[in-house]
Design a protein around this motif. Sequence first.
Motif, mmCIF file in Angstrom:
data_model
loop_
_atom_site.group_PDB
_atom_site.id
_atom_site.type_symbol
_atom_site.label_atom_id
_atom_site.label_comp_id
_atom_site.label_asym_id
_atom_site.label_seq_id
_atom_site.Cartn_x
_atom_site.Cartn_y
_atom_site.Cartn_z
ATOM 1 N N VAL A 25 -1.216 -23.589 -26.562
ATOM 2 C CA VAL A 25 -2.096 -22.582 -25.953
ATOM 3 C C VAL A 25 -3.305 -23.263 -25.322
ATOM 4 C CG1 VAL A 25 -3.556 -20.571 -26.420
ATOM 5 C CG2 VAL A 25 -1.345 -20.808 -27.577
ATOM 6 N N ASN A 26 -3.532 -22.972 -24.046
ATOM 7 C CA ASN A 26 -4.717 -23.556 -23.384
ATOM 8 C C ASN A 26 -5.751 -22.512 -22.979
ATOM 9 O OD1 ASN A 26 -3.435 -22.474 -21.116
ATOM 10 N ND2 ASN A 26 -2.506 -24.446 -20.577
ATOM 11 N N SER A 27 -5.380 -21.209 -23.005
ATOM 12 C CA SER A 27 -6.356 -20.149 -22.721
ATOM 13 C C SER A 27 -6.081 -18.976 -23.641
ATOM 14 C CB SER A 27 -6.261 -19.691 -21.266
ATOM 15 O OG SER A 27 -6.676 -20.711 -20.395
ATOM 16 N N LEU A 28 -7.152 -18.450 -24.249
ATOM 17 C CA LEU A 28 -7.001 -17.379 -25.228
ATOM 18 C C LEU A 28 -8.047 -16.291 -24.971
ATOM 19 C CD1 LEU A 28 -5.541 -16.460 -27.817
ATOM 20 C CD2 LEU A 28 -7.101 -17.912 -29.129
ATOM 21 N N PHE A 29 -7.577 -15.047 -24.840
ATOM 22 C CA PHE A 29 -8.460 -13.901 -24.577
ATOM 23 C C PHE A 29 -8.278 -12.857 -25.679
ATOM 24 C CE2 PHE A 29 -7.322 -15.871 -20.581
ATOM 25 C CZ PHE A 29 -8.534 -15.972 -19.908
ATOM 26 N N CYS A 30 -9.343 -12.125 -25.977
ATOM 27 C CA CYS A 30 -9.268 -11.047 -26.959
ATOM 28 C C CYS A 30 -9.873 -9.786 -26.337
ATOM 29 C CB CYS A 30 -10.030 -11.439 -28.218
ATOM 30 S SG CYS A 30 -9.229 -10.875 -29.716
ATOM 31 N N ILE A 31 -9.097 -8.689 -26.351
ATOM 32 C CA ILE A 31 -9.524 -7.435 -25.726
ATOM 33 C C ILE A 31 -9.662 -6.355 -26.797
ATOM 34 C CG2 ILE A 31 -8.941 -5.709 -23.981
ATOM 35 C CD1 ILE A 31 -7.010 -7.791 -22.743
ATOM 36 N N PRO A 32 -10.840 -5.896 -27.187
ATOM 37 C CA PRO A 32 -12.146 -6.403 -26.768
ATOM 38 C C PRO A 32 -12.664 -7.542 -27.645
ATOM 39 C CG PRO A 32 -12.455 -4.417 -28.072
ATOM 40 C CD PRO A 32 -10.977 -4.666 -28.013
ATOM 41 N N GLY A 33 -11.978 -7.805 -28.789
ATOM 42 C CA GLY A 33 -12.434 -8.866 -29.680
ATOM 43 C C GLY A 33 -13.604 -8.452 -30.552
ATOM 44 N N ASN A 34 -14.132 -9.423 -31.301
ATOM 45 C CA ASN A 34 -15.268 -9.149 -32.186
ATOM 46 C C ASN A 34 -16.127 -10.414 -32.335
ATOM 47 O OD1 ASN A 34 -14.025 -10.828 -34.204
ATOM 48 N ND2 ASN A 34 -12.788 -9.090 -34.853
ATOM 49 N N GLY A 35 -17.095 -10.361 -33.236
ATOM 50 C CA GLY A 35 -18.007 -11.496 -33.410
ATOM 51 C C GLY A 35 -17.315 -12.763 -33.868
ATOM 52 N N GLY A 36 -16.187 -12.605 -34.580
ATOM 53 C CA GLY A 36 -15.440 -13.780 -35.022
ATOM 54 C C GLY A 36 -14.613 -14.387 -33.908
ATOM 55 N N THR A 42 -12.090 -15.915 -25.415
ATOM 56 C CA THR A 42 -12.963 -15.180 -24.492
ATOM 57 C C THR A 42 -12.800 -13.694 -24.755
ATOM 58 O OG1 THR A 42 -12.696 -16.897 -22.799
ATOM 59 C CG2 THR A 42 -13.499 -14.743 -22.070
ATOM 60 N N ASN A 43 -13.853 -13.044 -25.248
ATOM 61 C CA ASN A 43 -13.811 -11.599 -25.462
ATOM 62 C C ASN A 43 -13.934 -10.876 -24.123
ATOM 63 O OD1 ASN A 43 -13.596 -11.959 -28.196
ATOM 64 N ND2 ASN A 43 -15.650 -11.231 -28.695
ATOM 65 N N VAL A 44 -13.108 -9.838 -23.953
ATOM 66 C CA VAL A 44 -13.100 -9.071 -22.706
ATOM 67 C C VAL A 44 -13.299 -7.600 -23.053
ATOM 68 C CG1 VAL A 44 -11.806 -8.499 -20.620
ATOM 69 C CG2 VAL A 44 -11.491 -10.742 -21.714
ATOM 70 N N GLU A 45 -14.394 -7.026 -22.623
ATOM 71 C CA GLU A 45 -14.754 -5.651 -22.987
ATOM 72 C C GLU A 45 -13.994 -4.651 -22.122
ATOM 73 O OE1 GLU A 45 -16.071 -3.009 -25.410
ATOM 74 O OE2 GLU A 45 -16.765 -5.065 -25.698
ATOM 75 N N ILE A 46 -12.849 -4.172 -22.632
ATOM 76 C CA ILE A 46 -12.072 -3.123 -21.960
ATOM 77 C C ILE A 46 -11.704 -2.082 -23.010
ATOM 78 C CG2 ILE A 46 -9.997 -2.552 -20.631
ATOM 79 C CD1 ILE A 46 -9.843 -5.442 -19.703
ATOM 80 N N ASN A 47 -11.854 -0.813 -22.682
ATOM 81 C CA ASN A 47 -11.484 0.273 -23.582
ATOM 82 C C ASN A 47 -9.967 0.239 -23.819
ATOM 83 O OD1 ASN A 47 -10.705 2.908 -24.585
ATOM 84 N ND2 ASN A 47 -12.734 3.625 -23.982
ATOM 85 N N LEU A 48 -9.546 0.295 -25.073
ATOM 86 C CA LEU A 48 -8.121 0.180 -25.400
ATOM 87 C C LEU A 48 -7.294 1.372 -24.921
ATOM 88 C CD1 LEU A 48 -8.001 -1.488 -28.931
ATOM 89 C CD2 LEU A 48 -8.091 -2.517 -26.668
ATOM 90 N N LYS A 49 -7.955 2.427 -24.488
ATOM 91 C CA LYS A 49 -7.225 3.577 -23.943
ATOM 92 C C LYS A 49 -6.985 3.426 -22.442
ATOM 93 C CE LYS A 49 -8.897 6.826 -27.421
ATOM 94 N NZ LYS A 49 -9.724 8.006 -27.722
ATOM 95 N N ASP A 50 -7.646 2.442 -21.839
ATOM 96 C CA ASP A 50 -7.533 2.235 -20.389
ATOM 97 C C ASP A 50 -6.414 1.234 -20.093
ATOM 98 O OD1 ASP A 50 -7.860 1.909 -17.661
ATOM 99 O OD2 ASP A 50 -10.054 1.834 -17.753
#
Length: 273
Positions: A25-36, A42-50
């Motif tokens: 793995v060379n790139s990892l994103f979390c939608i929306p993720g948390n403090g951990g 990279t946390n990405v702020e997107i509503n999980l209903k969208d």
Amino acid sequence: MRIAIIGSGGREHSICQKIYESRNVNSLFCIPGNGGTENIATNVEINLKDFEKIKNFLKEEVIDLTIVGPEEPLVNGIVDFLRKHDLNVFGPDKFCSKLEGSKIFTKKICDLKKIPTANFKILNNLKNSIKYLENKKYPLVVKADGLAAGKGVYICNNIEEAKNKIKEIVEGKFKSSKKVVLEEFLEGEELSYFVISDNNCYKFFGSAQDHKKVGEGDVGPNTGGMGAYSPAPLLTEEYLDKIIKEIVEPTINELNKRNIDYRGVIYFGLMIT
């Protein structure tokens, strides 16, 4: 590989951590993720209903694999939506998610395949429920049919408690369903048994013991989870053979018989009596 994880809880943090440790793995994103997760992805702020916005992000970032953690987007069909747009997703589709999203659906499969389960009754109105309660043995378990964030199960010690909890459910306390499952109370220890499944096979993926009650000493109402440990020492060779033959394989066989392509983790919640 470029991986995205959907969710914001401790579960997603754990998944994120293990994937972060992979050399593939060379790139990892979390939608929306948390403090951990923000320390390893990279946390990405997107509503999980969208779903549309999530899909656009995954396409723009050329994500190779998306892993969906929470039950609600799974039950709402996020996997079906993303696969329709040619995205690779780890997680069950909307129909398969009914195993978690509807206790009635799962109980009916247990009944059909003679899978050991607590005796139960399905009801959807208060009048019939109260009549049914009159000659029952207590404690009795009252369950909301749909998703309830771990808070839709009540152990009722008398008829008045049971009436009150049923009333809450049929009047819409949980938006996912107004139906009720009444179950006999089983005394024992809980055991969670996990498999990863695809259309061809399944693989044992560990055990755990979950603790849901809010109070010290395992007392009080259920929560979404106060903690768990894994592996569970309760899982002996004797139980393992019984679990596979009487519970896991009949469930998988029924899914295959219905031509259901279950891709993801199946959680079997057991009570060892």
